[in-house]
Scaffold this motif. Structure first.
Motif, mmCIF file in Angstrom:
data_model
loop_
_atom_site.group_PDB
_atom_site.id
_atom_site.type_symbol
_atom_site.label_atom_id
_atom_site.label_comp_id
_atom_site.label_asym_id
_atom_site.label_seq_id
_atom_site.Cartn_x
_atom_site.Cartn_y
_atom_site.Cartn_z
ATOM 1 N N SER A 211 -5.953 0.710 -7.026
ATOM 2 C CA SER A 211 -5.043 -0.493 -6.775
ATOM 3 C C SER A 211 -5.722 -1.555 -7.753
ATOM 4 O O SER A 211 -6.851 -1.606 -8.217
ATOM 5 N N ARG B 155 3.002 1.443 -3.452
ATOM 6 C CA ARG B 155 2.654 1.479 -4.744
ATOM 7 C C ARG B 155 2.147 3.103 -5.137
ATOM 8 O O ARG B 155 2.135 4.003 -4.273
ATOM 9 N N SER B 156 1.996 3.028 -6.302
ATOM 10 C CA SER B 156 1.728 4.332 -6.691
ATOM 11 C C SER B 156 0.142 4.802 -6.161
ATOM 12 O O SER B 156 -0.600 3.984 -5.861
ATOM 13 N N PRO B 157 -0.176 6.172 -6.006
ATOM 14 C CA PRO B 157 -1.350 6.679 -5.469
ATOM 15 C C PRO B 157 -2.372 6.342 -6.784
ATOM 16 O O PRO B 157 -2.024 6.329 -8.076
ATOM 17 N N GLY B 158 -3.662 6.168 -6.304
ATOM 18 C CA GLY B 158 -4.474 5.789 -7.478
ATOM 19 C C GLY B 158 -5.339 4.300 -7.161
ATOM 20 O O GLY B 158 -5.313 3.822 -5.893
ATOM 21 N N PRO C 77 -1.898 6.409 -13.600
ATOM 22 C CA PRO C 77 -1.847 7.549 -12.588
ATOM 23 C C PRO C 77 -1.111 8.687 -12.659
ATOM 24 O O PRO C 77 -1.100 9.699 -11.994
ATOM 25 N N THR D 84 1.976 2.420 -13.388
ATOM 26 C CA THR D 84 2.364 2.426 -12.236
ATOM 27 C C THR D 84 1.622 1.870 -11.150
ATOM 28 O O THR D 84 2.100 1.645 -9.877
ATOM 29 N N ASN D 85 0.487 1.330 -11.649
ATOM 30 C CA ASN D 85 -0.321 0.924 -10.635
ATOM 31 C C ASN D 85 -0.476 -0.691 -10.753
ATOM 32 O O ASN D 85 -1.386 -1.388 -10.111
ATOM 33 N N ASP E 10 -8.341 -3.180 -5.768
ATOM 34 C CA ASP E 10 -9.547 -2.099 -5.892
ATOM 35 C C ASP E 10 -10.526 -2.409 -7.345
ATOM 36 O O ASP E 10 -11.669 -2.578 -7.337
ATOM 37 N N TRP F 158 -2.025 13.931 -15.666
ATOM 38 C CA TRP F 158 -2.150 14.791 -14.559
ATOM 39 C C TRP F 158 -3.764 15.423 -14.937
ATOM 40 O O TRP F 158 -4.167 16.249 -14.485
ATOM 41 N N ARG G 140 0.901 -1.200 0.050
ATOM 42 C CA ARG G 140 0.017 -0.095 -0.149
ATOM 43 C C ARG G 140 0.865 1.203 0.022
ATOM 44 O O ARG G 140 0.677 2.157 -0.649
ATOM 45 N N PRO G 141 1.777 1.530 0.996
ATOM 46 C CA PRO G 141 2.618 2.670 0.624
ATOM 47 C C PRO G 141 3.832 2.675 -0.315
ATOM 48 O O PRO G 141 4.209 3.556 -0.728
#
Length: 457
Positions: A15, A10-13, A267, A245-246, A18, A270, A7-8
């Motif tokens: 998963s 990986r890339s934000p967004g 992700p 990146t996810n 999810d 922009w 979780r920390p």
């Protein structure tokens, strides 16, 4: 190996897990598995790509000791069918026996050492083209021309029988191991057998088969297909529909995988990407063209494309497609079996293999097979298309849209090799999570060579 909380890391967004929660169909348990590992953050020594000494270590302690994919079972369907498998300046014959079992031998005459076979084919015996020494398919010495001059060669003893390599099969693939003391293929593969059970790669045929010479070490070529971090710079056209990146990265003992979701935007963008833009990008529709598939307001491009894929495969596998998840239809499920074998899960069809190009540590052979499901009689396997280094993948129509993606990947490889030969930096720096599959390959490689060196001391 230390477990890594993804979780920390990986890339934000959104998963991958999810996305599975939102799947329109039941998700197989194999995609719910998570096995991230923290393998340290030390640089990988550049010598592993550019050093002749390291190449010699690989020859002696990797390729002579490791289980490796040689061919498909249906490449040698009949007794007497054989293939020549070359690796790092060495050569082996894999031959179907009269009882339809498979054996493999070093491809060398025990008289003067000449290669017994130069090309794949069919034979009733293994006869040397130089002086005519011959062996039966089971490796027993069968004929010595001018037998009177070799009283010291006694066929009643086995020292003049061809030495057998270990051979075993999994999912329609034939593996060999030149080391008679190596552990079993079953133990080597471990849990990947259970993970692939639902996808039945043994029930496929080779629809496309292509090789190409790459001006880079085999690991440089392989590593381009071991992470999705390169997508934003190398394949910018697919950022709209591939969650680079996810990606989820999972590592076990002798195999690993990277799962990258399709019809889910990167992700790194922009701005938001609407469903129809994702669909148009995946279908490679030009701006002046109408899309053949439109996503209605409130609809999901991922779900619609997945259903379209089910209909495409229905003729081959029937109503089984209705039990398969959107993820199996849409996602890149890229496994690697150490050291160089890459079967993809579900209906991705892709299988990669990366080998040294003969005994040259600065060039390699990239091999692509498409394993396709079928109905009725099994189609004939495709003939191998051997591309030279200057022939583009786009010359092979069977690769479809992936040919352009491969061209983008290959564009980097020789330049990576040149950069590694030039840089004064002694190591390659890797991301802790996204490139952990690359690090795992090097970790296992180092362990294999170290174990081999200890064994001979």
């Amino acid at each position: 190996m230390t477990a890594l909380d993804p979780r920390p890391a990986r890339s934000p967004g959104v998963s991958y897990q999810d996305l599975l929660d939102a799947d329109t169909h039941p998700v197989p348990e194999v995609l719910r598995l998570e096995s991230s590992r923290f393998l340290g953050d030390a640089d990988v020594p550049i010598d592993r790509y550019i050093s002749r000494e390291w190449h010699e270590l690989e020859k002696e302690f990797l390729w002579k000791r490791v289980w490796q994919f040689a061919c498909r079972e249906d490449h040698i369907p009949e007794a007497g069918d054989y293939i020549v498998y070359d690796i790092a300046g060495m050569s082996y014959i894999v031959v179907r026996q009269p009882d339809l079992s498979i054996k493999a031998y070093p491809n060398a005459c025990l008289h003067r050492g000449r290669r017994l076979k130069d090309y794949d084919g069919h034979c009733s015996e293994l006869r040397c083209p130089f002086h005519g020494f011959a062996w039966a398919l089971d490796g027993a010495l069968a004929d010595v021309p001018a037998r009177w001059d070799f009283p010291h060669v006694d066929e009643r003893r086995d020292e003049f029988d061809l030495t057998e390599c270990q051979v075993d099969t999994w999912a329609g693939f034939v593996f060999i191991n030149p080391d008679p003391n190596a552990g079993s293929l079953d133990d080597f593969l471990g849990g990947i057998k259970d993970q692939f059970a639902i996808w039945k790669l043994e029930d496929r045929y080779v629809e496309t088969h292509v090789t190409r010479v790459i001006h880079a070490n085999w690991k440089v070529a392989q590593e381009a297909f071991s992470e999705a971090y390169h997508v934003n710079a190398t394949h910018p056209q697919i950022l709209y529909y591939l969650a680079d990146t996810n990606s989820q990265v999972d590592i076990w003992e002798n195999f690993s995988r990277v799962i990258t979701a399709g019809l889910s935007p990167s992700p790194l963008l922009w701005y938001d990407v609407d469903e129809n833009t994702m669909m148009r990008s995946m279908l490679d529709v030009r701006v002046d063209q109408d899309s053949p598939i439109n996503v209605p307001e409130g609809g999901s491009a991922r779900a619609i494309a997945a259903q379209s894929a089910r209909e495409r495969w229905r003729a081959a596998v029937g109503d089984r497609v209705d039990t398969m998840s959107d993820s199996e239809m849409m996602d890149s499920i890229d496994y690697t079996v150490f050291p160089n074998f890459h079967p993809w899960g579900a209906f991705n069809r892709i299988v990669y293999r990366f080998r040294p190009n003969g005994d040259d540590h600065r060039s390699s052979i990239m091999e692509v097979l498409f394993l396709s499901p079928y109905s009725g009689d099994k189609p004939k396997n495709a003939t191998i298309r051997h591309l030279a280094a200057d022939e583009p993948f786009t010359d092979e129509p069977g690769l479809g849209m992936l040919a352009k993606v491969f061209e983008q990947d290959v564009f980097n490889m020789s330049k990576v090799q040149l950069g590694l030969e030039t840089t004064v930096k002694p190591g390659v720096t890797l991301a802790n999570y996204q490139e952990s599959k690359v690090r795992w390959i090097h970790q296992r490689l180092g362990e294999f060579i170290a174990e081999g060196q200890r064994a001979v001391k």
